[in-house]
Design a protein around this motif. Sequence first.
Motif, short mmCIF file in Angstrom:
data_model
loop_
_atom_site.label_atom_id
_atom_site.label_comp_id
_atom_site.label_asym_id
_atom_site.label_seq_id
_atom_site.Cartn_x
_atom_site.Cartn_y
_atom_site.Cartn_z
N SER A 214 -13.29 1.10 -2.42
CA SER A 214 -12.86 -0.20 -1.89
C SER A 214 -12.53 -1.20 -2.98
O SER A 214 -11.80 -2.17 -2.73
N THR A 215 -13.08 -0.99 -4.18
CA THR A 215 -12.83 -1.94 -5.26
C THR A 215 -11.75 -1.43 -6.21
O THR A 215 -10.73 -2.11 -6.42
N VAL A 216 -11.92 -0.24 -6.76
CA VAL A 216 -10.98 0.26 -7.77
C VAL A 216 -9.74 0.88 -7.14
O VAL A 216 -8.61 0.46 -7.41
N VAL A 217 -9.93 1.87 -6.27
CA VAL A 217 -8.79 2.59 -5.71
C VAL A 217 -7.92 1.68 -4.84
O VAL A 217 -6.70 1.63 -4.99
N ALA A 218 -8.55 0.94 -3.92
CA ALA A 218 -7.78 0.10 -3.00
C ALA A 218 -7.02 -0.99 -3.74
O ALA A 218 -5.84 -1.25 -3.45
N TYR A 219 -7.67 -1.65 -4.70
CA TYR A 219 -7.00 -2.74 -5.40
C TYR A 219 -6.05 -2.24 -6.48
O TYR A 219 -5.26 -3.03 -7.02
N PHE A 220 -6.10 -0.95 -6.80
CA PHE A 220 -5.05 -0.36 -7.62
C PHE A 220 -3.81 -0.12 -6.78
O PHE A 220 -2.68 -0.31 -7.24
N LEU A 221 -4.01 0.29 -5.52
CA LEU A 221 -2.88 0.58 -4.64
C LEU A 221 -2.20 -0.68 -4.11
O LEU A 221 -1.01 -0.66 -3.82
N LEU A 222 -2.97 -1.77 -3.97
CA LEU A 222 -2.41 -2.99 -3.38
C LEU A 222 -1.21 -3.53 -4.15
O LEU A 222 -0.17 -3.83 -3.55
N PRO A 223 -1.26 -3.67 -5.49
CA PRO A 223 -0.06 -4.13 -6.21
C PRO A 223 1.11 -3.15 -6.10
O PRO A 223 2.27 -3.57 -6.15
N VAL A 224 0.81 -1.86 -5.96
CA VAL A 224 1.88 -0.87 -5.78
C VAL A 224 2.63 -1.15 -4.48
O VAL A 224 3.86 -1.13 -4.44
N GLY A 225 1.88 -1.43 -3.41
CA GLY A 225 2.52 -1.77 -2.14
C GLY A 225 3.33 -3.05 -2.23
O GLY A 225 4.46 -3.12 -1.72
N LEU A 226 2.77 -4.06 -2.89
CA LEU A 226 3.47 -5.34 -3.02
C LEU A 226 4.72 -5.23 -3.90
O LEU A 226 5.62 -6.06 -3.80
N LYS A 227 4.75 -4.23 -4.76
CA LYS A 227 5.91 -4.06 -5.64
C LYS A 227 7.15 -3.67 -4.86
O LYS A 227 8.27 -4.02 -5.22
N TYR A 228 6.96 -2.94 -3.75
CA TYR A 228 8.09 -2.42 -2.99
C TYR A 228 8.26 -3.05 -1.62
O TYR A 228 9.31 -2.88 -0.99
N LEU A 229 7.23 -3.74 -1.12
CA LEU A 229 7.27 -4.29 0.22
C LEU A 229 6.95 -5.78 0.22
O LEU A 229 6.29 -6.27 -0.70
N ARG A 230 7.41 -6.46 1.26
CA ARG A 230 7.06 -7.87 1.43
C ARG A 230 5.59 -8.01 1.80
O ARG A 230 5.00 -7.10 2.39
N PRO A 231 4.96 -9.16 1.47
CA PRO A 231 3.55 -9.35 1.80
C PRO A 231 3.23 -9.15 3.28
O PRO A 231 2.21 -8.56 3.62
N THR A 232 4.12 -9.62 4.16
CA THR A 232 3.87 -9.46 5.59
C THR A 232 3.88 -7.99 5.99
O THR A 232 3.08 -7.56 6.82
N THR A 233 4.79 -7.22 5.38
CA THR A 233 4.85 -5.80 5.69
C THR A 233 3.61 -5.07 5.19
O THR A 233 3.06 -4.20 5.87
N VAL A 234 3.16 -5.42 3.99
CA VAL A 234 1.94 -4.81 3.45
C VAL A 234 0.75 -5.12 4.35
O VAL A 234 -0.05 -4.23 4.70
N SER A 235 0.63 -6.38 4.75
CA SER A 235 -0.51 -6.77 5.57
C SER A 235 -0.43 -6.21 6.99
O SER A 235 -1.43 -6.15 7.69
N MET A 236 0.78 -5.78 7.40
CA MET A 236 0.95 -5.22 8.73
C MET A 236 0.00 -4.04 8.96
O MET A 236 -0.55 -3.85 10.05
N TYR A 237 -0.20 -3.25 7.93
CA TYR A 237 -1.01 -2.04 8.08
C TYR A 237 -2.51 -2.34 8.21
O TYR A 237 -3.30 -1.41 8.40
#
Length: 283
Positions: A214-237
């Motif tokens: 929840s700390t390392v893996v998830a927050y490593f993936l979060l910037p990856v999602g934001l790099k390609y998607l809009r914030p609203t789209t990322v938060s949709m999931y």
Amino acid sequence: MYVIFGINPNCSEAVVPEYISPHTFTAARMLFGAAVFWMLSPFFPRERVERRDRWTILLGGIVLAGTLVAFSLAFRYTSPCYVSLVSATSPLLVMVLAAIFLHEPISARKSMGVFVGVAGALMIVAFSWKIDANATPMGLLLCFINILFYAAYLLVTRSITRKYTPVTLMKWMFLIGAIVCLPLAIPAIPESPMLQGTVPVSAWLNFFTVMVFSTVVAYFLLPVGLKYLRPTTVSMYSNLQPVVTSVVAISTGQDAFTWNKPVALVLIAIGVYLVTSSRAKED
């Protein structure tokens, strides 16, 4: 990533606040994340953060600290299911904040989504706390503060995720977050049985699940999602989060099944769908 976030409330509630105080738990997450990302940094391209981006990273670290502090404190007053259900409204909140601060237009479809989603969240507040001791007003308030900080984090960091690797961003943000959280944690350290070695093995397993995934893996993936998607789209999931949390909590006896949970989840899911299906042409 949101499947991990869905398990996170269950694992966190298993140790907070019985075995470790919320502030100490948050500081431990910040220190662990900072240590891991700094150890990983030599294996990634060395990047120099531009002066204009340093303030954004500083603000991102502070907002990240606020997100995790509110998340941990919520477990003193509520259950994992309610933490996760309220978190499902984050796409709606992201959309509203983007309209206010980024001047993104809100269509009639999006407005309807906001109304339906907020109706689902209000159902938790209006009905749950009267019939379920797990849904106290203070707990729900902390849940909303948590998603407010999380929505702000998505908007603040969106501009720099395309310029730097996740490790570069996370090593600085977690370090800043650790500096913010440590003064709050130090007075509570003597009150934490986990730091005195008097806790069961199951508590340690839940603790390290939060630290690693929840700390390392998830927050490593979060910037990856934001790099390609809009914030609203990322938060949709995030609508996956309450599903995972509720299933795990009810199956393990951490929470009870009540009628308002699925009804609120359906309303939130409809609201999320209406918001995210109303997109600009460039999307």
